[in-house]
Design a protein around this motif. Sequence first.
Motif, mmCIF file in Angstrom:
data_model
loop_
_atom_site.group_PDB
_atom_site.id
_atom_site.type_symbol
_atom_site.label_atom_id
_atom_site.label_comp_id
_atom_site.label_asym_id
_atom_site.label_seq_id
_atom_site.Cartn_x
_atom_site.Cartn_y
_atom_site.Cartn_z
ATOM 1 N N LYS A 7 -8.431 -3.833 -3.379
ATOM 2 C CA LYS A 7 -7.409 -2.918 -3.893
ATOM 3 C C LYS A 7 -7.339 -3.079 -5.416
ATOM 4 O O LYS A 7 -6.845 -4.098 -5.914
ATOM 5 C CB LYS A 7 -6.045 -3.217 -3.265
ATOM 6 C CG LYS A 7 -6.032 -3.160 -1.736
ATOM 7 C CD LYS A 7 -6.289 -1.764 -1.219
ATOM 8 C CE LYS A 7 -6.217 -1.712 0.302
ATOM 9 N NZ LYS A 7 -6.582 -0.381 0.826
ATOM 10 N N GLN B 122 0.833 -1.208 0.000
ATOM 11 C CA GLN B 122 0.000 0.000 0.000
ATOM 12 C C GLN B 122 0.867 1.256 0.000
ATOM 13 O O GLN B 122 0.596 2.217 -0.723
ATOM 14 C CB GLN B 122 -0.916 0.002 1.231
ATOM 15 C CG GLN B 122 -1.872 1.188 1.311
ATOM 16 C CD GLN B 122 -2.977 1.114 0.267
ATOM 17 O OE1 GLN B 122 -3.773 0.194 0.268
ATOM 18 N NE2 GLN B 122 -3.032 2.097 -0.631
ATOM 19 N N LYS C 269 3.910 1.643 -1.206
ATOM 20 C CA LYS C 269 4.534 1.830 -2.526
ATOM 21 C C LYS C 269 3.515 2.407 -3.518
ATOM 22 O O LYS C 269 3.841 3.304 -4.297
ATOM 23 C CB LYS C 269 5.100 0.499 -3.043
ATOM 24 C CG LYS C 269 6.290 -0.005 -2.235
ATOM 25 C CD LYS C 269 7.053 -1.120 -2.937
ATOM 26 C CE LYS C 269 6.226 -2.351 -3.124
ATOM 27 N NZ LYS C 269 7.002 -3.478 -3.690
ATOM 28 N N TYR C 270 2.296 1.880 -3.467
ATOM 29 C CA TYR C 270 1.281 2.379 -4.399
ATOM 30 C C TYR C 270 0.918 3.833 -4.080
ATOM 31 O O TYR C 270 0.793 4.668 -4.979
ATOM 32 C CB TYR C 270 0.018 1.519 -4.365
ATOM 33 C CG TYR C 270 -1.016 2.021 -5.343
ATOM 34 C CD1 TYR C 270 -0.858 1.812 -6.707
ATOM 35 C CD2 TYR C 270 -2.109 2.765 -4.906
ATOM 36 C CE1 TYR C 270 -1.774 2.317 -7.623
ATOM 37 C CE2 TYR C 270 -3.031 3.272 -5.807
ATOM 38 C CZ TYR C 270 -2.856 3.041 -7.162
ATOM 39 O OH TYR C 270 -3.752 3.552 -8.074
ATOM 40 N N ASP C 271 0.786 4.142 -2.793
ATOM 41 C CA ASP C 271 0.448 5.527 -2.401
ATOM 42 C C ASP C 271 1.519 6.500 -2.869
ATOM 43 O O ASP C 271 1.227 7.631 -3.258
ATOM 44 C CB ASP C 271 0.300 5.621 -0.872
ATOM 45 C CG ASP C 271 -0.953 4.914 -0.368
ATOM 46 O OD1 ASP C 271 -1.845 4.619 -1.199
ATOM 47 O OD2 ASP C 271 -1.026 4.640 0.847
ATOM 48 N N TRP D 269 -5.503 -1.810 -7.605
ATOM 49 C CA TRP D 269 -4.146 -1.893 -8.153
ATOM 50 C C TRP D 269 -3.519 -3.275 -7.971
ATOM 51 O O TRP D 269 -2.476 -3.577 -8.563
ATOM 52 C CB TRP D 269 -3.244 -0.833 -7.521
ATOM 53 C CG TRP D 269 -3.382 -0.673 -6.034
ATOM 54 C CD1 TRP D 269 -4.179 0.202 -5.362
ATOM 55 C CD2 TRP D 269 -2.695 -1.427 -5.014
ATOM 56 N NE1 TRP D 269 -4.038 0.057 -4.004
ATOM 57 C CE2 TRP D 269 -3.132 -0.940 -3.765
ATOM 58 C CE3 TRP D 269 -1.754 -2.465 -5.050
ATOM 59 C CZ2 TRP D 269 -2.668 -1.451 -2.553
ATOM 60 C CZ3 TRP D 269 -1.297 -2.986 -3.843
ATOM 61 C CH2 TRP D 269 -1.753 -2.471 -2.617
ATOM 62 N N ASP E 133 1.070 1.442 -12.300
ATOM 63 C CA ASP E 133 0.082 0.548 -12.915
ATOM 64 C C ASP E 133 0.409 -0.915 -12.658
ATOM 65 O O ASP E 133 -0.482 -1.753 -12.578
ATOM 66 C CB ASP E 133 0.026 0.792 -14.427
ATOM 67 C CG ASP E 133 -0.342 2.228 -14.757
ATOM 68 O OD1 ASP E 133 -1.527 2.560 -14.652
ATOM 69 O OD2 ASP E 133 0.563 3.023 -15.091
ATOM 70 N N GLU E 134 1.698 -1.216 -12.577
ATOM 71 C CA GLU E 134 2.129 -2.591 -12.354
ATOM 72 C C GLU E 134 3.305 -2.602 -11.382
ATOM 73 O O GLU E 134 4.056 -1.631 -11.298
ATOM 74 C CB GLU E 134 2.558 -3.250 -13.673
ATOM 75 C CG GLU E 134 1.431 -3.395 -14.691
ATOM 76 C CD GLU E 134 1.936 -3.864 -16.050
ATOM 77 O OE1 GLU E 134 2.511 -4.970 -16.107
ATOM 78 O OE2 GLU E 134 1.768 -3.119 -17.031
ATOM 79 N N SER E 135 3.443 -3.720 -10.672
ATOM 80 C CA SER E 135 4.550 -3.856 -9.727
ATOM 81 C C SER E 135 5.050 -5.295 -9.769
ATOM 82 O O SER E 135 4.273 -6.237 -9.613
ATOM 83 C CB SER E 135 4.093 -3.501 -8.312
ATOM 84 O OG SER E 135 5.196 -3.409 -7.441
ATOM 85 N N GLN F 212 1.794 5.385 -7.335
ATOM 86 C CA GLN F 212 0.595 5.173 -8.172
ATOM 87 C C GLN F 212 0.923 4.396 -9.444
ATOM 88 O O GLN F 212 0.450 4.708 -10.527
ATOM 89 C CB GLN F 212 -0.036 6.530 -8.553
ATOM 90 C CG GLN F 212 -0.386 7.417 -7.382
ATOM 91 C CD GLN F 212 -1.694 7.026 -6.711
ATOM 92 O OE1 GLN F 212 -2.717 6.936 -7.354
ATOM 93 N NE2 GLN F 212 -1.629 6.791 -5.414
#
Length: 594
Positions: free
Chosen positions: A375, A340, A342-344, A377, A349-351, A347
């Motif tokens: 989630k 969470q 890292k996404y915050d 993402w 699209d892929e990880s 943002q």
Amino acid sequence: MATSIQQTLIEQTVQAVKELYAADIPAAQITLQETRKEFEGQITIVTFPVTRFSKKSPEQTGTEIGTFLKERISSIADFNVIKGFLNISLSDAYWIGLANTSMLEDNYGKFPANGRKLMVEYSSPNTNKPLHLGHIRNNLLGYSVAEILKAYGYDVIKANLVNDRGIHICKSMLAWQKYGNGETPESSGLKGDHLVGKYYVIFDKEYKKEIDALKAEGQLEEEAKKNAPLMKEAQLMLQKWEANDEEVIQLWKTMNGWVYAGFEKTYKQLGVDFDKFYYESNTYLLGKDIIQEGLDKGVFFKKEDNSVWIDLTDEGLDQKLVLRGDGTSVYITQDLGTAQLKYDEFQMDESIYVVGNEQDYHFKVLFLILKKIGKSWAEGLFHLSYGMVDLPSGKMKSREGTVVDADDLMQEMLETAKTRTEELGKTDDFSEEEKADLYDTIGMGALKYFLLKVDPKKRLLFDPNESVDFQGHTGPFIQYTHARIKSVLRRADYSSSVAVVNPEQLSVYERDLINALSNYPAILETAAKEFSPAHLANYVYEIAKIYNKFYHEESILKAEDETAKIFRLHLSAISAKVIAESMRLLGIRVPERM
């Protein structure tokens, strides 16, 4: 990626079915493949799917479609039909045109920005010991995938989550405190990560002595492991660390600092880098908010002891603990929180998580939980699982007797490269500085290529001696081919600004080389989509082989006329460019001479 000729062939085959057999066939059912080497042609159309519309044999169907295509597409010189396979031979004019258009561009093979952001997380070392052979595969894989995805048009963030806290870190800290006598990297002459690793090994030896002593007093092994004084001291140190004890925190910062300085040298020699570092010491408390969110949504449930679980039996997995009864985190708790975080922050699209296949189950659970919580993402999360690396027994010594140290292996590669190169007498006119750089280029190229040419999912056996072979399926063979091309271009005083005069016709070796070079964008796309540098590694080896065949069969500097000479130099320059760029995406340098 379908090239324009492939797209034209598909469209016209659809049209052929429509006009010849009064039927509509979806373009997706038209299969193109590379023509097998024993047959004439470069592109093959599989005609079996069309026979249900033609109501004729595959051979007759192929002949009718081939005749239709040859009349409509000027680039087709000829065709032949072998059973259900229509083999298309493209004209010399087509290949010459290809060699004089897109391949000339500086950005040949690079894709435009696609507007998508992607994170590749790799390395993830522990700060209680040096990097080892498994880390080398991880780092090389993560770095290369990131570079390939950049070339494919992604905005890429390279991330490293450092495991810098926990009982294993306290073990090396405690051993240094008890047995170190103030030893430092400076006083010992050891790299910082090796020094800290030394005390991790010392802890283990002393701990085993205590276990044996307690067992001799009558305790069972599990009991002895818990009651050993060293383990109790390490657990107390971890509690003090979590309570922010000033003395423990200072020792932790000092010893981690030594490790980071050591890692930095290893990363530099490996040629990998990172845009963002995350530290477990900052993330280990994360995730509890997500646990509460999951409880509120009914995704998790509590047991009588207040522990929190998720039931994944419907997905073929089992029940998984996500928070202990006393409210403390388990590993997956912090992974949920870090995902969470890292996404915050980015943002993306892929990880992509580059982690060994022993963690396959963990990542299945992690991704499933995030999806169940809602989630959005989480759909973009991917575990790039890779196999272990083995060495032939007796080939490498290691400091601890079990794990092959990354620095030791890299040093051995340099020494092997030096020995092999000097045996061939290829460096007589090199300065000492040039020799050192060349040995590093060859040694590291051999190591990287050998590890990257194998599909990531496969376990592999790494043989240091086999990898430094100037004639085999190796990095040095490809590097030598690049140096050979550069030598030809230097001797010809070649300039890319020279206007190319097209020959009237091509030899089979020239056509094969242009055909192979034209596949570069499609290979890059496949490597990017499958997160597999192996596609690119094996492709660049094929280019090197095809170029060497061309070099031996066609006179370049003593060509029959100036037109042929300039055209072959031009093909040589494109070959060098594609080899250099392919190897760069694998993290491998290519020498100008060797």
